[in-house]
Motif scaffolding. Structure first.
Motif, PDB file in Angstrom:
ATOM      1  N   ARG A   1       5.316   9.595   1.616  1.00 45.75           N
ATOM      2  CA  ARG A   1       3.864   9.525   1.431  1.00 45.75           C
ATOM      3  C   ARG A   1       3.200  10.061   2.688  1.00 45.75           C
ATOM      4  O   ARG A   1       3.666   9.832   3.803  1.00 45.75           O
ATOM      5  CB  ARG A   1       3.388   8.087   1.204  1.00 45.75           C
ATOM      6  CG  ARG A   1       3.863   7.441  -0.078  1.00 45.75           C
ATOM      7  CD  ARG A   1       3.305   8.145  -1.315  1.00 45.75           C
ATOM      8  NE  ARG A   1       3.600   7.436  -2.534  1.00 45.75           N
ATOM      9  CZ  ARG A   1       4.679   7.605  -3.273  1.00 45.75           C
ATOM     10  NH1 ARG A   1       5.612   8.460  -2.904  1.00 45.75           N
ATOM     11  NH2 ARG A   1       4.855   6.918  -4.390  1.00 45.75           N
TER      12      ARG A   1
ATOM     13  N   THR B   1      12.635   4.449  -6.363  1.00 43.64           N
ATOM     14  CA  THR B   1      11.585   3.524  -5.952  1.00 43.64           C
ATOM     15  C   THR B   1      12.023   2.728  -4.738  1.00 43.64           C
ATOM     16  O   THR B   1      13.185   2.375  -4.612  1.00 43.64           O
ATOM     17  CB  THR B   1      11.266   2.548  -7.110  1.00 43.64           C
ATOM     18  OG1 THR B   1      10.882   3.303  -8.258  1.00 43.64           O
ATOM     19  CG2 THR B   1      10.166   1.574  -6.744  1.00 43.64           C
TER      20      THR B   1
ATOM     21  N   ARG C   1      13.675  16.007   1.089  1.00 42.36           N
ATOM     22  CA  ARG C   1      14.977  16.685   0.992  1.00 42.36           C
ATOM     23  C   ARG C   1      15.647  16.790   2.355  1.00 42.36           C
ATOM     24  O   ARG C   1      16.852  16.568   2.485  1.00 42.36           O
ATOM     25  CB  ARG C   1      14.823  18.067   0.368  1.00 42.36           C
ATOM     26  CG  ARG C   1      14.665  18.036  -1.146  1.00 42.36           C
ATOM     27  CD  ARG C   1      14.757  19.419  -1.752  1.00 42.36           C
ATOM     28  NE  ARG C   1      13.766  20.350  -1.226  1.00 42.36           N
ATOM     29  CZ  ARG C   1      12.509  20.446  -1.657  1.00 42.36           C
ATOM     30  NH1 ARG C   1      12.081  19.654  -2.632  1.00 42.36           N
ATOM     31  NH2 ARG C   1      11.680  21.331  -1.139  1.00 42.36           N
TER      32      ARG C   1
ATOM     33  N   MET D   1       6.995   4.893  -5.830  1.00 43.20           N
ATOM     34  CA  MET D   1       7.893   5.660  -6.688  1.00 43.20           C
ATOM     35  C   MET D   1       7.860   7.135  -6.291  1.00 43.20           C
ATOM     36  O   MET D   1       6.802   7.657  -5.931  1.00 43.20           O
ATOM     37  CB  MET D   1       7.494   5.483  -8.149  1.00 43.20           C
ATOM     38  CG  MET D   1       7.675   4.047  -8.636  1.00 43.20           C
ATOM     39  SD  MET D   1       7.038   3.758 -10.292  1.00 43.20           S
ATOM     40  CE  MET D   1       5.355   3.249  -9.896  1.00 43.20           C
ATOM     41  N   ALA D   2       8.997   7.791  -6.379  1.00 49.67           N
ATOM     42  CA  ALA D   2       9.085   9.200  -6.005  1.00 49.67           C
ATOM     43  C   ALA D   2       8.275  10.082  -6.953  1.00 49.67           C
ATOM     44  O   ALA D   2       7.783  11.131  -6.549  1.00 49.67           O
ATOM     45  CB  ALA D   2      10.544   9.652  -5.987  1.00 49.67           C
ATOM     46  N   GLU D   3       8.117   9.644  -8.177  1.00 50.45           N
ATOM     47  CA  GLU D   3       7.306  10.381  -9.150  1.00 50.45           C
ATOM     48  C   GLU D   3       6.607   9.374 -10.052  1.00 50.45           C
ATOM     49  O   GLU D   3       6.997   8.203 -10.082  1.00 50.45           O
ATOM     50  CB  GLU D   3       8.179  11.342  -9.964  1.00 50.45           C
ATOM     51  CG  GLU D   3       9.408  10.703 -10.541  1.00 50.45           C
ATOM     52  CD  GLU D   3      10.430  11.732 -11.007  1.00 50.45           C
ATOM     53  OE1 GLU D   3      10.760  11.675 -12.197  1.00 50.45           O
ATOM     54  OE2 GLU D   3      10.867  12.557 -10.207  1.00 50.45           O
ATOM     55  N   PRO D   4       5.584   9.809 -10.772  1.00 59.41           N
ATOM     56  CA  PRO D   4       4.876   8.855 -11.632  1.00 59.41           C
ATOM     57  C   PRO D   4       5.830   8.249 -12.667  1.00 59.41           C
ATOM     58  O   PRO D   4       6.703   8.943 -13.190  1.00 59.41           O
ATOM     59  CB  PRO D   4       3.799   9.703 -12.322  1.00 59.41           C
ATOM     60  CG  PRO D   4       3.621  10.884 -11.424  1.00 59.41           C
ATOM     61  CD  PRO D   4       4.970  11.136 -10.807  1.00 59.41           C
TER      62      PRO D   4
ATOM     63  N   PRO E   1       7.769  16.940  -0.525  1.00 59.27           N
ATOM     64  CA  PRO E   1       9.098  17.068  -1.137  1.00 59.27           C
ATOM     65  C   PRO E   1      10.135  17.682  -0.194  1.00 59.27           C
ATOM     66  O   PRO E   1      11.294  17.273  -0.192  1.00 59.27           O
ATOM     67  CB  PRO E   1       8.851  17.974  -2.347  1.00 59.27           C
ATOM     68  CG  PRO E   1       7.406  17.756  -2.685  1.00 59.27           C
ATOM     69  CD  PRO E   1       6.722  17.555  -1.357  1.00 59.27           C
TER      70      PRO E   1
ATOM     71  N   GLU F   1      -2.195   9.235   1.720  1.00 59.96           N
ATOM     72  CA  GLU F   1      -1.708   8.498   0.549  1.00 59.96           C
ATOM     73  C   GLU F   1      -1.480   7.025   0.881  1.00 59.96           C
ATOM     74  O   GLU F   1      -1.809   6.148   0.072  1.00 59.96           O
ATOM     75  CB  GLU F   1      -0.432   9.145   0.018  1.00 59.96           C
ATOM     76  CG  GLU F   1      -0.690  10.484  -0.644  1.00 59.96           C
ATOM     77  CD  GLU F   1       0.576  11.267  -0.939  1.00 59.96           C
ATOM     78  OE1 GLU F   1       0.564  12.039  -1.927  1.00 59.96           O
ATOM     79  OE2 GLU F   1       1.577  11.144  -0.186  1.00 59.96           O
TER      80      GLU F   1
ATOM     81  N   VAL G   1      11.567   8.342  -0.148  1.00 56.99           N
ATOM     82  CA  VAL G   1      10.288   8.328  -0.840  1.00 56.99           C
ATOM     83  C   VAL G   1       9.239   8.620   0.221  1.00 56.99           C
ATOM     84  O   VAL G   1       9.127   7.888   1.200  1.00 56.99           O
ATOM     85  CB  VAL G   1      10.035   6.976  -1.535  1.00 56.99           C
ATOM     86  CG1 VAL G   1       8.663   6.956  -2.188  1.00 56.99           C
ATOM     87  CG2 VAL G   1      11.125   6.691  -2.561  1.00 56.99           C
TER      88      VAL G   1
ATOM     89  N   PRO H   1      11.952   6.256 -11.938  1.00 55.42           N
ATOM     90  CA  PRO H   1      12.060   7.109 -10.749  1.00 55.42           C
ATOM     91  C   PRO H   1      12.624   6.356  -9.548  1.00 55.42           C
ATOM     92  O   PRO H   1      12.622   5.123  -9.521  1.00 55.42           O
ATOM     93  CB  PRO H   1      10.605   7.524 -10.489  1.00 55.42           C
ATOM     94  CG  PRO H   1       9.776   6.468 -11.132  1.00 55.42           C
ATOM     95  CD  PRO H   1      10.574   5.953 -12.297  1.00 55.42           C
TER      96      PRO H   1
ATOM     97  N   ARG I   1       1.614   6.761  -8.509  1.00 52.08           N
ATOM     98  CA  ARG I   1       3.036   6.549  -8.208  1.00 52.08           C
ATOM     99  C   ARG I   1       3.295   5.198  -7.561  1.00 52.08           C
ATOM    100  O   ARG I   1       4.372   4.971  -7.018  1.00 52.08           O
ATOM    101  CB  ARG I   1       3.558   7.658  -7.288  1.00 52.08           C
ATOM    102  CG  ARG I   1       3.507   9.037  -7.918  1.00 52.08           C
ATOM    103  CD  ARG I   1       4.058  10.098  -6.992  1.00 52.08           C
ATOM    104  NE  ARG I   1       3.235  10.205  -5.791  1.00 52.08           N
ATOM    105  CZ  ARG I   1       3.635  10.755  -4.652  1.00 52.08           C
ATOM    106  NH1 ARG I   1       4.846  11.244  -4.535  1.00 52.08           N
ATOM    107  NH2 ARG I   1       2.822  10.822  -3.615  1.00 52.08           N
TER     108      ARG I   1
END
Length: 179
Positions: free
Chosen positions: A78, A162, A59, A107-110, A55, A82, A76, A160, A134
């Protein structure tokens, strides 16, 4: 040792964006303190090394790009592990025989339950899909333009952040991460 991370980008290759282009992305991220910055293709796909958690990497990238390129983007992120897990899992590998027509939406979140509801309520024709964590895996044997699932996703709202890559690009990212 810093953990390499991949940042599948969202924007068009070399697109003019304010004071720069995505061609400047590698230098920009190096100047922002990231190591081993490497780009794949001209689409914002970047592999880099950082001691920051995912994260925080996202940012930092999102803050650095507007400064130098004059555009607002969402990153996004990974890790190598991952991305490797995405390739190793390949839940549609039995049917997806053309890497240019097989897609992974990172996706950034589920996703919430709305994604499965949307896709489940769509007559897929020959398309197939699977959501794992995700990632949304899509097989579009007749191409994205003729895909009922891609069309349905284009109408969906509120999910989210994507970014989508075809299977060939995902495998190239994995190989670049393994360098």
């Amino acid at each position: 040792m810093a953990a390499p991370r991949t940042l599948p980008g969202r924007d068009a290759p070399g697109q003019a964006t304010g004071s720069g282009t995505l061609a400047d992305l590698r230098a920009l991220l190096g100047d922002a303190g990231f190591g081993d910055v490497a780009k794949l293709l001209q689409s914002g796909n970047v592999v880099l090394a950082s001691d920051l958690p995912g994260p925080a990497v996202g940012r930092a990238v999102e803050e650095a790009i507007p400064e130098r390129l004059g555009m607002d983007v969402a990153a996004v992120v990974r890790t190598r592990e991952e991305v490797r897990a995405v390739v190793d899992l390949d839940p549609l590998g039995e049917v997806a025989v053309d890497g240019s027509r097989s897609l992974v939406a990172f996706m950034a979140e589920p996703p919430g339950p709305g994604l499965a509801e949307l896709l489940g309520s769509t007559e897929p024709g020959d398309d197939r899909w699977a959501v794992v964590g995700r990632e949304l895996y899509l097989w579009c044997p007749h191409g994205q333009m003729d895909s009922p699932l891609v069309t349905a996703l284009g109408r969906g709202r509120g999910g989210p952040v994507t970014t989508v890559r075809n299977w060939n690009t995902v495998r190239e990212l994995a190989a670049l991460l393994d360098r």
